[in-house]
Scaffold this active site. Structure first.
Site, PDB file in Angstrom:
ATOM      1  N   GLY A 193      37.605  35.217  27.164  1.00  0.00           N
ATOM      2  CA  GLY A 193      38.065  35.637  25.839  1.00  0.00           C
ATOM      3  C   GLY A 193      38.337  37.129  25.798  1.00  0.00           C
ATOM      4  CD  GLU A 234      40.215  37.188  36.849  1.00  0.00           C
ATOM      5  OE1 GLU A 234      39.391  36.757  37.663  1.00  0.00           O
ATOM      6  OE2 GLU A 234      40.906  36.471  36.119  1.00  0.00           O
TER       7      GLU A 234
END
Lengths: 324, 382
Positions: free
Chosen positions: B131, B246
């Protein structure tokens, strides 16, 4: 896998940086291809051309020599004399060593060469080069170029054994990639220095995002080209060598255009060092037939002619790096 | 410097490949068609991740104290990522849990959070969503506005997230909120159960296939104090570290390489691979993938040596972007039928991935900014 230099490699690089130190200040006499016989001689005296013949060292260390020496504005020939020749012959050959793919065509370093590998059909022959046998050529590329006045007598030369011929092009591609990566890195560093200090519109040029982005892209490509060249030297396979040459030749043009753009008119003058690297890149773009020949060399390794395609459908895990 | 794999690393790769060959169903390519965020692939991940955990492969790269294998290094993690991502990642969002969510919980979580979440991630029984992005906080992530207001015993969250992958089937969301303060200060992370009352998830149709994007609305969602990860207002430092993971967490270089090899195999079967231009384009795309691989490995090396994250990550990410784009362009130009119904699902998914690679995990332009600032020390505008 270990991408940092080990202590021996660090010591080699430091020694080379010390050796090339006097040759880092760009020549002011407005020459286009500042070949430095003294640097060439120092490399020979220091036995840097024999580095890959030392126990525990190999072609990767030779590629590091090409990498460090190629950053100096002054030129010495390292690609063939340090990387290619010792790997093929198991001994050194006093440089500069040129490569002549077609006797009638100009070759890099031939005007100053002591030796040359000359291709004749499928054969490659190492010959001594007499100064009066060569016609020096001036031109747009920042290397000394020359051409044989007449076809050299190859019967007096040393033919490469047949099993070394494929290694010849492979090693040349590694040398090309290492030299191009080195020139890209040096040109980039000079440009970063310039755009950091040159102010226009009230800002350093390097503060403008349009400039930053293109410089950052070139940093990606210079770093990628260097690692690929070093990997190709270490692995010793034809595919990695071809991919290294492809990558360097693919992005050399962008480096030339961008880095000249940001150095403005000053970068085009002979007083500014930029052209020493960018006009080497220009030459390397066309070396060994250029990008399309390097790419075909890579393609031929992955997809050899005549080999049947794998029957489909293939398992999801086909083509893992295990077989690569 | 050397570029070889150790016997242990080769054995690990072989073990992964054996597991995949035994486990993946014959119609894997069809399942993978709409990418890791699709319903089909997330449903499959519910089967796959527990099997992978049982085989001891899902979190083998974790530290030993959290159940990882002794001697495993960031290289094993990269090998895992390469073998998974290159085939479309059957873990679906299970990769996020294992790759970067769990490590931040290990570093910043309370003993209770570790006990609750790490076991679930390691057993492959939960899937996560991320999110981060909001309607007004895209590439400028730190301008996010989803508000977490302190109340008795916890926080009440109001706001919305957008472009949220995996949300339709995920169990938890790693949620960035604003508590107090502006920009980077005042960002707080919560580990939020997506089944809580007040959370509304709506799909956004995209050109990339079903399941890729969602909006997630938070209306007076109460979360207890125990759901907060790290200190209040200190979330940016955590998320920065997570983003460094990431950005290279998905081994796109390996996906790009296999996309080219798969596409060329198909072109050769169709006798359409003799044109020198096609061969040149294929080889050039392979070169980009190979360079990206090495630049990614330079980041892995930094992790092995416990160096602080640096602009090397952005350099690698930008190279991944270039490699992924080149592979996608090759497929679209020379094997366009693979993008139509009935084409190879993995090639279609790889093409779709090429369309998002410049946007995800910090846009390509943000990477160039970071390289300029942190890597090259270029001057900043006054």
């Amino acid at each position: 896998m270990e991408l940092d230099l080990d202590p021996d490699q660090q010591a080699l690089v430091q020694a080379l940086e010390h050796l090339t130190q006097p040759f880092l200040e760009a020549p002011r006499q407005g020459v286009f291809a500042p070949y430095a016989p003294k640097l060439q001689a120092l490399l020979r005296e220091g036995e840097f051309d024999a580095v890959q013949l030392q126990p525990g060292l190999g072609p990767l260390e030779a590629a590091l020599v090409v990498d460090v020496v190629g950053r100096a504005p002054y030129l010495a020939e390292t690609g063939v004399s340090v990387l290619v020749a010792p790997a093929l012959l198991g001994r050194t050959v006093p440089g500069p060593v040129a490569v002549v793919d077609e006797v009638a065509r100009p070759a890099r370093f031939l005007s100053v060469a002591r030796h040359a590998f000359v291709r004749r059909g499928a054969d490659v022959v190492l010959v001594e080069v007499a100064a009066d046998a060569v016609e020096p050529l001036s031109g747009m590329f920042a290397y000394p170029y020359g051409r044989f006045k007449a076809a050299p007598d190859l019967t007096a030369g040393e033919p490469l054994p047949a099993d070394k011929r494929t290694d010849f092009d492979r090693l040349r591609r590694v040398a090309l990639a290492a030299e191009a990566a080195s020139a890209m890195t040096a040109a980039l560093e000079a440009t970063i220095e310039y755009v950091t200090h040159r102010r226009q519109f009230g800002q350093p040029l390097g503060a403008f995002q349009a400039v930053q982005h293109r410089i950052s892209r070139n940093a990606v490509h210079a770093r990628g080209a260097r690692l690929l060249a070093l990997e190709a030297a270490w692995k010793g396979d034809a595919l990695t060598a071809a991919l290294a040459a492809v990558y360097a030749q693919r992005f050399a043009g962008e480096a030339i255009e961008d880095l000249h753009q940001f150095n403005g008119a000053l970068g085009i003058t002979l007083d500014h060092p930029l052209h020493y690297w960018t006009y080497r890149l220009l030459a390397l773009q066309g070396e060994l037939g250029g990008l399309h020949v390097s790419a075909e060399a890579a393609a031929a390794e992955v997809w050899p002619e005549g080999a049947p395609p794998p029957p489909g459908p293939e398992p999801a895990t086909a083509y893992s790096q295990l077989g690569w | 410097m050397e570029f070889g794999w150790s016997e242990q690393q080769l054995a690990f790769r072989r073990k992964l490949l054996d597991f995949l060959d035994e486990t993946l169903p014959p119609d894997w390519s069809d399942i993978a068609r709409d990418g890791p965020g699709s319903h089909a692939q997330m449903d499959y991940a519910r089967e796959f991740c527990p099997k992978m955990a049982q085989a001891g492969l899902l979190t083998r790269h974790w530290p030993v104290e959290y159940g990882g294998e002794a001697g495993a290094t960031p290289w094993e993690h990269m090998i895992l990522s390469e073998e998974m991502w290159s085939i479309g990642d059957p873990r679906s969002s299970g990769y996020m849990g294992a790759n970067w969510i769990a490590p931040t919980i290990m570093k910043y979580g309370t003993p209770e959070q570790k006990a609750f979440h790490l076991g679930k991630i390691a057993s492959g029984e939960v899937l996560w969503a991320q999110g981060f992005s909001e309607p007004s906080a895209g590439s400028d992530l730190a301008s996010l506005r989803t508000q977490a207001t302190r109340v008795q015993g916890g926080y009440v969250i109001n706001g919305s997230k957008i472009w949220t992958s995996y949300a339709h089937s995920a169990d938890y969301v790693y949620l960035l909120t604003r508590t107090e303060g502006a920009a980077h200060a005042g960002i707080t992370i919560f580990l939020v159960d997506l089944k809580l009352p007040g959370i509304d998830i709506r799909p956004i149709n995209s050109i990339l296939g079903e399941g890729e994007f969602h909006e997630v609305f938070f209306t007076d969602v109460f979360v207890p104090d125990e759901a907060r990860l790290g200190e209040e207002g200190r979330g940016w430092a955590i998320v920065r570290a997570a983003l460094h993971s990431e950005r290279i967490g998905a081994a796109r270089h390996e996906m790009a390489r296999r996309t080219i090899l798969k596409a060329v195999a198909e072109l050769r079967r169709r006798k359409r691979f003799s044109d020198p231009v096609v061969r040149m384009r294929a080889a050039t795309a392979l070169a980009l993938a190979r360079a990206a691989r090495l630049l990614v490995y330079a980041v892995v090396e930094g992790r092995v040596k416990a160096r602080d994250p640096s602009a090397e990550t952005s350099i690698a990410r930008y190279a991944l972007y270039e490699a992924d784009k080149a592979a996608a362009a090759f497929v679209a130009e020379f094997l366009p039928e693979s993008l139509l119904d009935g084409g190879d699902g993995q090639l279609r998914a790889a093409f779709a991935s090429g369309a998002t690679v410049g946007l995800a995990a910090g846009s390509a332009e943000v990477q160039l900014n970071l390289i300029a600032r942190d890597g090259l020390s270029l001057p900043m505008k006054a």
